[in-house]
Write a protein that holds these residues in place. Structure first.
Motif, PDB file in Angstrom:
ATOM      1  N   UNK A 150      15.529  -1.159   1.703  1.00 29.88           N
ATOM      2  CA  UNK A 150      16.643  -1.405   0.780  1.00 29.88           C
ATOM      3  C   UNK A 150      16.486  -0.689  -0.563  1.00 29.88           C
ATOM      4  N   UNK A 151      15.270  -0.568  -1.059  1.00 32.76           N
ATOM      5  CA  UNK A 151      15.066   0.163  -2.314  1.00 32.76           C
ATOM      6  C   UNK A 151      15.352   1.646  -2.131  1.00 32.76           C
ATOM      7  N   UNK A 152      14.985   2.204  -0.983  1.00 39.71           N
ATOM      8  CA  UNK A 152      15.290   3.609  -0.688  1.00 39.71           C
ATOM      9  C   UNK A 152      16.800   3.819  -0.611  1.00 39.71           C
ATOM     10  N   UNK A 153      17.520   2.867   0.003  1.00 38.65           N
ATOM     11  CA  UNK A 153      18.980   2.978   0.089  1.00 38.65           C
ATOM     12  C   UNK A 153      19.618   2.928  -1.299  1.00 38.65           C
ATOM     13  N   UNK A 154      19.097   2.074  -2.174  1.00 38.29           N
ATOM     14  CA  UNK A 154      19.605   2.014  -3.548  1.00 38.29           C
ATOM     15  C   UNK A 154      19.346   3.323  -4.271  1.00 38.29           C
ATOM     16  N   UNK A 268       9.582  11.239   6.542  1.00 39.27           N
ATOM     17  CA  UNK A 268       9.605  11.477   5.092  1.00 39.27           C
ATOM     18  C   UNK A 268       8.666  10.480   4.421  1.00 39.27           C
ATOM     19  N   UNK A 269       7.787  10.989   3.593  1.00 36.35           N
ATOM     20  CA  UNK A 269       6.874  10.131   2.842  1.00 36.35           C
ATOM     21  C   UNK A 269       7.490   9.818   1.483  1.00 36.35           C
ATOM     22  N   UNK A 270       7.544   8.530   1.166  1.00 33.70           N
ATOM     23  CA  UNK A 270       8.118   8.074  -0.100  1.00 33.70           C
ATOM     24  C   UNK A 270       7.038   7.310  -0.858  1.00 33.70           C
ATOM     25  N   UNK A 271       6.858   7.679  -2.129  1.00 32.87           N
ATOM     26  CA  UNK A 271       5.869   7.031  -2.981  1.00 32.87           C
ATOM     27  C   UNK A 271       6.529   5.987  -3.871  1.00 32.87           C
ATOM     28  N   UNK A 272       5.808   4.889  -4.080  1.00 28.09           N
ATOM     29  CA  UNK A 272       6.302   3.789  -4.903  1.00 28.09           C
ATOM     30  C   UNK A 272       5.275   3.483  -5.995  1.00 28.09           C
ATOM     31  N   UNK A 273       5.798   2.992  -7.104  1.00 30.71           N
ATOM     32  CA  UNK A 273       4.929   2.614  -8.217  1.00 30.71           C
ATOM     33  C   UNK A 273       5.503   1.381  -8.898  1.00 30.71           C
TER      34      UNK A 273
END
Length: 289
Positions: A150-154, A268-273
Motif C-alpha cells: 500500500x505504501x508503494x501504491x501511494x 523491483x527492489x524498493x528501499x524503505x527508511x
C-alpha cells in the motif's frame, strides 16, 4: 332307658354339629363373591375392609372351616401394608435418578469454554492484514510484507500526479528550443512539490526526482511537455523482505504486466527508511516506476 338316653343325646349332638357345620360353611360360600370384587379393582383404590377378601381363597384350599376366618383376619392386612410400603419408595427413586442423569448436560457449558479460546486466535492472525488496510499509507508505523505494498501504491500515485504536471496543467512555453509546461498551482513551486512527495518518500529521494525532471522558471516549476508511465500493475504486486534494520529495510517486489501483454513479471527492489515515527520510501520515484 340308659341306651335310649345316650342315643338321643348323640342325635342331638349330631344335629348340633350339622347345624354348626352348616353355619360355618355359609361364610365360606359368600366370601369368594366378595373377594372377586377387590381383585378386579385397582390396589390404590381398595379399602382396608375389602383387603382380607383375597385371603378368602384359603378356605378353598384348606378343608378346616375354622382356618378360613383366621387367615384373612391376620395375614392380608399385613401383606397389603407391605405392598403399599413397597410401592411408595419406588416412585421417589425414579425422580431421584433423573437429577443424577441431568448432571450430564451440565458438561455442555464446558464445550463453549474450550471453544472460546479458539475464537480470539482467529482475529489475532488477521490483525496484520486489518492494520495494513486501516492505517493510512502516509502514516505507516509498522512495516511488513503486507503494508509495504500500500505504501508503494501511494508513492506511485504521487509520482504519476507530479510527472503528469498536476491538475490542471499550467501553460506551455518554449525554452531552448523545447516545449515546456508549468505545473499546476498546488505543486507549482519546489517547496510545494517537495512537501507533496515527502508524504510517501524521504526528502532525499524527493529532491533527487525534482532535480532530474523539473526546472525552475521565474520561481515556478516547469517540465518538458510530455507524459510518462508504464504498464506495470503495482496493485497486484507482492513483496518479500530482503534486508532489515530497525530504521531501514529493503523489499523485493514482484510486479506483473497486464495479462494480455504476456510479459514476464518485473522484479523491483524498493528501499524503505523510517523518518520520525513513519516509514517512507527512500528509493527515488523514477527508479521504481
Amino acid at each position: 332307658m340308659k341306651l335310649n338316653t345316650k342315643l338321643s343325646a348323640l342325635c342331638i349332638a349330631a344335629t348340633l354339629m350339622s347345624v354348626a357345620q352348616a353355619a360355618a360353611a355359609a361364610p365360606a360360600v359368600t366370601a369368594p363373591a366378595e373377594a372377586t370384587q377387590p381383585s378386579v379393582a385397582s390396589p390404590a383404590a381398595s379399602a382396608p375392609a375389602q383387603v382380607p377378601a383375597p385371603a378368602a381363597s384359603a378356605p378353598a384350599t384348606t378343608p378346616a372351616p375354622a382356618q378360613a376366618p383366621s387367615t384373612p383376619a391376620s395375614s392380608p392386612p399385613a401383606a397389603a401394608a407391605d405392598s403399599a410400603k413397597a410401592a411408595t419408595p419406588v416412585a421417589p427413586s425414579a425422580p431421584a435418578q433423573r437429577p443424577s442423569t441431568s448432571v450430564a448436560p451440565a458438561a455442555a457449558p464446558i464445550v463453549p469454554s474450550t471453544v472460546k479460546p479458539s475464537k480470539p486466535q482467529q482475529p489475532s492472525t488477521s490483525a496484520p492484514a486489518a492494520a495494513a488496510t486501516n492505517v493510512k499509507p502516509t502514516q505507516l508505523d509498522k512495516l511488513n510484507h503486507e503494508s509495504a505494498v500500500p505504501l508503494v501504491l501511494e508513492a506511485q500515485s504521487r509520482y504519476q500526479y507530479a510527472i503528469s504536471g498536476g491538475s490542471p496543467v499550467g501553460k506551455s512555453f518554449q525554452l531552448n528550443g523545447k516545449s515546456y509546461r508549468y505545473l499546476s498551482e498546488d505543486i507549482g513551486t519546489k517547496t510545494k512539490l517537495i512537501s507533496y512527495l515527502t508524504q510517501a518518500y524521504t526528502k532525499q529521494a524527493s529532491e533527487q526526482f525534482v532535480g532530474k525532471f523539473f526546472v525552475e522558471v521565474n520561481g515556478r516549476l516547469a517540465q518538458l511537455n510530455a507524459d510518462g508511465g508504464n504498464l506495470l500493475e503495482f496493485n497486484r504486486a507482492t513483496a518479500k523482505m530482503v534486508t532489515m534494520t530497525p530504521v531501514k529495510r529493503s523489499y523485493l517486489l514482484t510486479v506483473p504486466y497486464p495479462a494480455e501483454t504476456k510479459q514476464a513479471n518485473e522484479k523491483i527492489t524498493v528501499n524503505f527508511e523510517k523518518v520520525g515515527s513513519y516509514w517512507k520510501i527512500s528509493s527515488a520515484p523514477h527508479v521504481i516506476f
